[in-house]
Design an enzyme around this catalytic site. Structure first.
Site, mmCIF file in Angstrom:
data_model
loop_
_atom_site.group_PDB
_atom_site.id
_atom_site.type_symbol
_atom_site.label_atom_id
_atom_site.label_comp_id
_atom_site.label_asym_id
_atom_site.label_seq_id
_atom_site.Cartn_x
_atom_site.Cartn_y
_atom_site.Cartn_z
ATOM 1 N N ASP A 47 0.861 -1.179 0.000
ATOM 2 C CA ASP A 47 0.000 0.000 0.000
ATOM 3 C C ASP A 47 0.903 1.237 0.000
ATOM 4 O O ASP A 47 1.870 1.310 0.758
ATOM 5 C CB ASP A 47 -0.905 0.005 1.236
ATOM 6 C CG ASP A 47 -1.921 -1.115 1.199
ATOM 7 O OD1 ASP A 47 -2.281 -1.544 0.096
ATOM 8 O OD2 ASP A 47 -2.363 -1.547 2.276
ATOM 9 N N ASP A 65 -6.868 -1.478 -4.563
ATOM 10 C CA ASP A 65 -7.930 -1.237 -3.572
ATOM 11 C C ASP A 65 -8.897 -0.165 -4.074
ATOM 12 O O ASP A 65 -10.117 -0.288 -3.916
ATOM 13 C CB ASP A 65 -7.337 -0.789 -2.236
ATOM 14 C CG ASP A 65 -6.448 -1.839 -1.597
ATOM 15 O OD1 ASP A 65 -6.625 -3.031 -1.894
ATOM 16 O OD2 ASP A 65 -5.567 -1.454 -0.795
#
Length: 96
Positions: A47, A65
């Site tokens: 991330d 995401d």
């Protein structure tokens, strides 16, 4: 498990007649594929997007995401729109 879900999404895309539903499922499948590839290659999903707005801070996320969230939102809007159209057509028939 992720591979089964991706397969189901791809089958749904293949069978649907709605371009919007196909796009939504495609975003979800694409995000799932991206996260699966990261997990298989690196052992974890990286991330890298960290957003702040004033004192608010969102959890860190990645593009996969974001694609999944946008696909789910589009799918929910599509379902909500089809429910309201079905309700209005049913009401129209009942009034006749």
């Amino acid at each position: 498990m992720a591979s089964l879900i991706i397969g189901a999404l791809l089958a749904w895309i293949w069978r649907t007649r709605s371009a919007v539903t196909a796009a939504a499922a495609g975003l979800i499948a694409g995000g799932a594929i991206g996260n699966l590839v990261d997990r298989l290659r690196f052992g974890a999903v990286t991330d890298f997007i960290d957003l702040h707005w004033g004192a608010a801070h969102w959890p860190t996320f990645n593009l996969a995401d974001a694609a999944i969230v946008c696909g789910v939102a589009l799918l929910l809007l599509t379902v909500r729109g089809s429910d309201s159209r079905a309700a209005s057509s049913t009401l129209g028939r009942a009034a006749r």
